[in-house]
Design a protein around this motif. Structure first.
Motif, PDB file in Angstrom:
ATOM      1  N   LEU A   1       0.809  -1.227   0.000  1.00 10.30           N
ATOM      2  CA  LEU A   1       0.000   0.000   0.000  1.00 10.30           C
ATOM      3  C   LEU A   1       0.840   1.274   0.000  1.00 10.30           C
ATOM      4  N   ALA A   2       2.041   1.213   0.590  1.00  7.60           N
ATOM      5  CA  ALA A   2       2.844   2.427   0.687  1.00  7.60           C
ATOM      6  C   ALA A   2       3.430   2.843  -0.661  1.00  7.60           C
ATOM      7  N   THR A   3       3.706   1.868  -1.528  1.00  8.32           N
ATOM      8  CA  THR A   3       4.409   2.190  -2.769  1.00  8.32           C
ATOM      9  C   THR A   3       3.609   1.834  -4.014  1.00  8.32           C
ATOM     10  N   GLY A   4       2.600   1.023  -3.856  1.00  2.00           N
ATOM     11  CA  GLY A   4       1.859   0.563  -5.018  1.00  2.00           C
ATOM     12  C   GLY A   4       2.574  -0.539  -5.781  1.00  2.00           C
ATOM     13  N   GLN A   5       3.689  -1.013  -5.248  1.00  2.00           N
ATOM     14  CA  GLN A   5       4.445  -2.059  -5.949  1.00  2.00           C
ATOM     15  C   GLN A   5       3.846  -3.439  -5.707  1.00  2.00           C
ATOM     16  N   LEU A   6       3.997  -4.266  -6.735  1.00  2.80           N
ATOM     17  CA  LEU A   6       3.641  -5.678  -6.594  1.00  2.80           C
ATOM     18  C   LEU A   6       4.615  -6.312  -5.602  1.00  2.80           C
ATOM     19  N   CYS A   7       4.112  -6.974  -4.576  1.00  7.33           N
ATOM     20  CA  CYS A   7       5.080  -7.595  -3.662  1.00  7.33           C
ATOM     21  C   CYS A   7       4.971  -9.099  -3.622  1.00  7.33           C
ATOM     22  N   GLY A   8       4.177  -9.660  -4.471  1.00  5.87           N
ATOM     23  CA  GLY A   8       4.113 -11.107  -4.535  1.00  5.87           C
ATOM     24  C   GLY A   8       2.776 -11.551  -5.082  1.00  5.87           C
ATOM     25  N   VAL A   9       2.659 -12.867  -5.256  1.00  2.00           N
ATOM     26  CA  VAL A   9       1.383 -13.425  -5.705  1.00  2.00           C
ATOM     27  C   VAL A   9       1.045 -14.609  -4.814  1.00  2.00           C
ATOM     28  N   GLU A  10      -0.245 -14.903  -4.747  1.00  2.00           N
ATOM     29  CA  GLU A  10      -0.685 -16.105  -4.048  1.00  2.00           C
ATOM     30  C   GLU A  10      -1.117 -17.116  -5.093  1.00  2.00           C
ATOM     31  N   ALA A  11      -0.623 -18.345  -4.951  1.00  2.00           N
ATOM     32  CA  ALA A  11      -1.019 -19.417  -5.871  1.00  2.00           C
ATOM     33  C   ALA A  11      -2.303 -20.065  -5.363  1.00  2.00           C
ATOM     34  N   LEU A  12      -3.294 -20.184  -6.236  1.00  2.00           N
ATOM     35  CA  LEU A  12      -4.572 -20.803  -5.866  1.00  2.00           C
ATOM     36  C   LEU A  12      -4.862 -21.927  -6.855  1.00  2.00           C
ATOM     37  N   VAL A  13      -5.218 -23.080  -6.325  1.00  2.00           N
ATOM     38  CA  VAL A  13      -5.356 -24.249  -7.191  1.00  2.00           C
ATOM     39  C   VAL A  13      -6.721 -24.263  -7.880  1.00  2.00           C
TER      40      VAL A  13
ATOM     41  N   GLN B   1      -5.266   1.914   3.972  1.00  2.00           N
ATOM     42  CA  GLN B   1      -4.029   2.674   3.900  1.00  2.00           C
ATOM     43  C   GLN B   1      -3.922   3.640   5.072  1.00  2.00           C
ATOM     44  N   GLU B   2      -5.043   4.250   5.375  1.00  2.00           N
ATOM     45  CA  GLU B   2      -5.092   5.189   6.493  1.00  2.00           C
ATOM     46  C   GLU B   2      -4.729   4.480   7.813  1.00  2.00           C
ATOM     47  N   LEU B   3      -5.139   3.220   7.928  1.00  2.00           N
ATOM     48  CA  LEU B   3      -4.849   2.457   9.147  1.00  2.00           C
ATOM     49  C   LEU B   3      -3.413   1.922   9.169  1.00  2.00           C
ATOM     50  N   GLY B   4      -2.694   2.073   8.057  1.00  2.00           N
ATOM     51  CA  GLY B   4      -1.311   1.603   8.020  1.00  2.00           C
ATOM     52  C   GLY B   4      -1.172   0.132   7.659  1.00  2.00           C
ATOM     53  N   CYS B   5      -2.159  -0.411   6.993  1.00  2.00           N
ATOM     54  CA  CYS B   5      -2.079  -1.794   6.514  1.00  2.00           C
ATOM     55  C   CYS B   5      -0.951  -1.904   5.484  1.00  2.00           C
ATOM     56  N   ASP B   6      -0.147  -2.958   5.555  1.00  2.00           N
ATOM     57  CA  ASP B   6       1.011  -3.063   4.669  1.00  2.00           C
ATOM     58  C   ASP B   6       0.653  -3.418   3.233  1.00  2.00           C
ATOM     59  N   MET B   7      -0.213  -4.422   3.086  1.00  2.00           N
ATOM     60  CA  MET B   7      -0.488  -4.943   1.742  1.00  2.00           C
ATOM     61  C   MET B   7      -1.970  -5.193   1.545  1.00  2.00           C
ATOM     62  N   ILE B   8      -2.392  -5.109   0.292  1.00  2.00           N
ATOM     63  CA  ILE B   8      -3.767  -5.489  -0.031  1.00  2.00           C
ATOM     64  C   ILE B   8      -3.781  -6.510  -1.164  1.00  2.00           C
ATOM     65  N   GLN B   9      -4.850  -7.270  -1.149  1.00  2.00           N
ATOM     66  CA  GLN B   9      -5.060  -8.291  -2.168  1.00  2.00           C
ATOM     67  C   GLN B   9      -6.563  -8.318  -2.406  1.00  2.00           C
TER      68      GLN B   9
ATOM     69  N   LEU C   1      -2.221   1.227 -10.841  1.00  2.00           N
ATOM     70  CA  LEU C   1      -3.288   0.917  -9.910  1.00  2.00           C
ATOM     71  C   LEU C   1      -3.138   1.687  -8.613  1.00  2.00           C
ATOM     72  N   ALA C   2      -1.867   1.818  -8.221  1.00  2.00           N
ATOM     73  CA  ALA C   2      -1.613   2.532  -6.978  1.00  2.00           C
ATOM     74  C   ALA C   2      -2.164   3.948  -7.066  1.00  2.00           C
ATOM     75  N   LYS C   3      -2.018   4.553  -8.229  1.00  2.00           N
ATOM     76  CA  LYS C   3      -2.516   5.919  -8.397  1.00  2.00           C
ATOM     77  C   LYS C   3      -4.022   5.950  -8.233  1.00  2.00           C
ATOM     78  N   LEU C   4      -4.631   4.903  -8.720  1.00  2.00           N
ATOM     79  CA  LEU C   4      -6.083   4.838  -8.620  1.00  2.00           C
ATOM     80  C   LEU C   4      -6.523   4.680  -7.172  1.00  2.00           C
ATOM     81  N   VAL C   5      -5.843   3.821  -6.457  1.00  2.00           N
ATOM     82  CA  VAL C   5      -6.333   3.526  -5.110  1.00  2.00           C
ATOM     83  C   VAL C   5      -5.634   4.333  -4.016  1.00  2.00           C
ATOM     84  N   LEU C   6      -4.417   4.783  -4.307  1.00  2.00           N
ATOM     85  CA  LEU C   6      -3.671   5.404  -3.229  1.00  2.00           C
ATOM     86  C   LEU C   6      -3.835   6.913  -3.243  1.00  2.00           C
ATOM     87  N   VAL C   7      -4.961   7.355  -2.747  1.00  2.00           N
ATOM     88  CA  VAL C   7      -5.140   8.795  -2.608  1.00  2.00           C
ATOM     89  C   VAL C   7      -4.320   9.236  -1.396  1.00  2.00           C
TER      90      VAL C   7
END
Ligand code: C2E
Ligand code: MG
Ligand code: MG
Ligand code: MG
Length: 300
Positions: A50-62, A249-257, A285-291
């Motif tokens: 959330l802080a940078t808008g960067q991709l930090c990983g993916v979750e694999a789902l079967v 983001q306001e609460l300081g959550c690190d990542m979103i999915q 996307l970060a620009k869209l969501v990270l006001v």
């Protein structure tokens, strides 16, 4: 008459049960065959910082590509796979496939990748998960830091000590451990006290109604604060709207999915998705969501 009705009810009941048992047996047989025929595939859902808008990983789902029924979601077959013990070969395949993808990942071209793999209770409690993971890391020459294991609270209920030993071994190998669906277990704080983990994933049932002034919003705030106090990173699952993202983001959550960032997608589509974001628009996307929130400076 009452007796007859009773008998009829009984007969209906048993035939319903027999039908259900038949369906189950069919599904179990199909599942067994599916493992032999490799009818499974993985889809990948991005996780965003959330802080940078960067991709930090993916979750694999079967996913199960059933020859007649098409794509079947894990909610339909994971429970059965767990009951029948088929989760072990399936879980092994999932972990191996994630490692194979990590090994084939073109980091120069696409950037680094971290893959989180969900594991079932049986895999955690059997005790050889860390050995299996270590073997795969060696076999594929991958950085263990690129691998993350997601466990649920229920997976660690059965045998805390054994689960903790497994998680500790994973972490000592450099593999991160996340506690999935956090808040849905019957005694979530016990897990925070007992388990050494790296990340907490807030269950989407809390995230979806999380706004300022809602009870779910307060619970999410509490989880984020607890995670911060315990020096754990925190991911919010199931983020679907820009409002939810801004609140988190306001609460300081690190990542979103969640669907706001991207749906789970096949590997080829994930590559396109990543290339579409980089390098020209790393944070589209970060620009869209990270006001900008409360004067906090956002890169992007
Ligand atoms: P999970 O690990 O909590 O994964 C998140 C689930 O939420 C996924 O469902 C994902 O598609 C869905 N999701 C993600 N973002 C959103 C959103 O914004 N809105 C909504 N409504 N849903 C969202 P999926 O793929 O059907 O998987 C369901 C569960 O099945 C997973 O929950 C996980 O517990 C289990 N599972 C999936 N793959 C595996 C696996 O390889 N092994 C094991 N043991 N379990 C798996
Ligand atoms: Mg998960
Ligand atoms: Mg989850
Ligand atoms: Mg879930």
């Amino acid at each position: 008459a009452a007796k007859a009705a009773g008998r009829n009810t009984m007969r209906m009941f048993t035939s319903d049960m027999a039908q259900a048992a038949d369906r189950r047996l069919d599904l179990e047989l199909a599942l067994r065959r599916a493992i032999e025929r490799s009818e499974f595939s993985l889809v990948y859902q991005p996780k965003l910082a959330l802080a940078t808008g960067q991709l930090c990983g993916v979750e694999a789902l079967v996913r199960w590509n059933h020859p007649e029924r098409g794509l079947i979601s894990p909610g339909e077959f994971i429970p059965l796979a767990e009951e029948t013990g088929l989760i072990e070969p399936l879980g092994q395949w999932v972990l191996a496939e994630a490692c194979r993808v990590l090994a084939s990942w073109d980091a120069d071209h696409l950037g680094p990748l971290t893959i989180a793999v969900n594991v079932a209770a049986a895999q955690v409690n059997r005790g050889d998960l860390a050995t299996v993971a270590e073997g795969l890391v060696r076999q594929y020459h991958i950085d263990p830091g690129c691998l993350e294991i997601e466990v649920t609270e229920t997976a660690v209920i059965a045998d805390h000590d054994r689960a903790q030993a497994t998680l500790n071994r994973l972490r000592s190998l450099g593999i991160a451990v996340a506690l999935d669906d956090f808040g849905t277990g019957y005694s979530s704080l016990i897990y925070l006290r007992r388990l050494d983990i790296d990340t907490v994933k807030i269950d989407r049932s809390f995230v979806q109604q999380a706004r300022d002034g809602t009870r779910d919003g307060d619970i999410v705030r509490m989880i984020i604060e607890a995670a911060r106090t315990l020096k754990l990173s925190v991911v919010a699952e199931g983020v679907e709207t820009a409002e939810q993202a801004a609140f988190l983001q306001e609460l300081g959550c690190d990542m979103i999915q969640g669907y706001l960032v991207g749906r789970p997608m096949p590997l080829e589509q994930l590559k396109t998705w990543i290339l579409g974001r980089q390098p020209s628009e790393p944070c589209r996307l970060a620009k869209l969501v990270l006001v900008p929130v409360q004067g906090r400076q956002l890169s992007g």
